[in-house]
Scaffold this motif. Structure first.
Motif, PDB file in Angstrom:
ATOM      1  N   ASP A 227      49.992 -79.274  82.697  1.00  0.00           N
ATOM      2  CA  ASP A 227      50.056 -80.605  82.107  1.00  0.00           C
ATOM      3  C   ASP A 227      50.336 -80.516  80.611  1.00  0.00           C
ATOM      4  O   ASP A 227      49.838 -79.621  79.927  1.00  0.00           O
TER       5      ASP A 227
ATOM      6  N   TRP B 223      60.412 -84.236  88.537  1.00  0.00           N
ATOM      7  CA  TRP B 223      59.605 -85.248  87.847  1.00  0.00           C
ATOM      8  C   TRP B 223      60.458 -86.359  87.233  1.00  0.00           C
ATOM      9  O   TRP B 223      59.924 -87.346  86.765  1.00  0.00           O
TER      10      TRP B 223
ATOM     11  N   ASP C 200      52.221 -85.072  83.985  1.00  0.00           N
ATOM     12  CA  ASP C 200      53.207 -84.988  82.902  1.00  0.00           C
ATOM     13  C   ASP C 200      53.373 -83.511  82.538  1.00  0.00           C
ATOM     14  O   ASP C 200      52.625 -82.975  81.722  1.00  0.00           O
TER      15      ASP C 200
ATOM     16  N   LYS D  78      62.055 -86.541  84.401  1.00  0.00           N
ATOM     17  CA  LYS D  78      61.780 -86.773  82.983  1.00  0.00           C
ATOM     18  C   LYS D  78      62.036 -85.467  82.232  1.00  0.00           C
ATOM     19  O   LYS D  78      62.006 -84.382  82.831  1.00  0.00           O
TER      20      LYS D  78
END
Length: 292
Positions: A159, A213, A131, A215
């Motif tokens: 992250d 990713w 993330d 997102k």
């Protein structure tokens, strides 16, 4: 065109002097073989290590025409090498101004920078991130005697849960160091110019990471200048009203980035031709967020 290849664990491939290796934690990019292929005669050099005094332009030196060809060749090599050596960015950008008007000391400095890169044999390392967020560190140096500044930034893809105290120093995605081409009256205006550069380029990294990713990407911007943070919050400068336009521009772009701003202290240590950076969050950490 060659077919795409998947690099397996412990695999390696080369591309224009770059060596890409895959390991258990991620990827590593180095120029070890390229650096070893560059012959440098060190015995005749008058200095053995690079120092900030060698980059000082206040000492007038006469241009040496017979060094132009070799200086341009050395700077061409150094310009490629620093793509994987972030701590050479400052040296390269300072010395590149002397490519066509070299002096003996500047050529020695360029050769010592190459020797330093060869000895350190540094590499870029990228580890897996589930993330991600973009951590952008911005800083500037200011010369009161010349009313000039130099800005720089480093951008890490780490992250989202990582805090500044334990943030990894791998995953360095981009960095830059350049002289600010305008007269400045304070270190705050130099910090602002550096911030403008970093913020402008953050959009391309944000778009790329979001595409990979799939997102939204959080952006965190770190600065050691409390006065700059105060000016960004108020939108104007009491002592330098001519930079109010830049402040408004940065506010606008920060809202578009949907960023989180943090304050931190940064100590720059220079010795033996190497620049090391330590970033420590202060006890009075301030945090605010603006949504776009």
């Amino acid at each position: 065109m060659d077919e795409p290849e998947i690099l397996s664990a412990e695999g390696e491939m080369g591309y224009t002097g770059l060596e890409v290796r895959k390991n258990e934690s991620g990827f590593e990019i180095s120029q070890e073989a390229y650096l070893k292929s560059i012959p440098i005669q060190t015995n005749d050099l008058p200095r053995k290590s690079l120092s900030s005094e060698m980059l000082n332009e206040e000492k007038e030196e006469k241009k040496e025409e017979d060094l132009v060809a070799v200086m341009m060749k050395v700077m061409g090599v150094l310009g490629w090498v620093y793509r994987t050596f972030a701590d050479l960015a400052f040296v390269f950008n300072e010395l590149s101004r002397y490519s066509s008007r070299p002096t003996g000391s500047k050529l020695v400095a360029a050769l010592l920078a190459l020797i330093r890169a060869h000895e350190k044999n540094d590499s870029l390392r990228f580890e897996g991130v589930i993330d991600p967020k973009l951590a952008l560190f911005v800083d500037a140096a200011y010369s009161l005697s010349r009313c000039e500044g130099r800005g720089g930034f480093e951008a890490y893809l780490v992250d989202k849960k990582e805090k500044i105290e334990g943030m990894r120093r791998t995953n360095l995605a981009a960095w830059k160091s350049k002289r600010i081409k305008r007269k400045l009256i304070s270190s705050i205006s130099a910090e602002l110019c550096a911030l403008v550069d970093g913020v402008k380029q953050s959009f391309q990294w944000k778009r790329l990471a979001e595409a990979l990713w799939m997102k939204p990407l959080k952006v965190e911007i770190y600065t050691d200048s409390a006065p700059l943070m105060e000016q960004l919050e108020s939108g104007y400068s009491k002592r330098e009203p001519r930079i109010d336009g830049l402040l408004k521009y940065v506010q606008q772009e920060l809202r578009a980035l949907n960023f989180k701003r943090r304050g931190c202290f940064r100590f720059l240590l220079v010795g033996s031709g190497q620049t090391d950076t330590q970033r420590i969050v202060g006890k009075g950490e301030r945090e605010s967020s603006t949504s776009g």
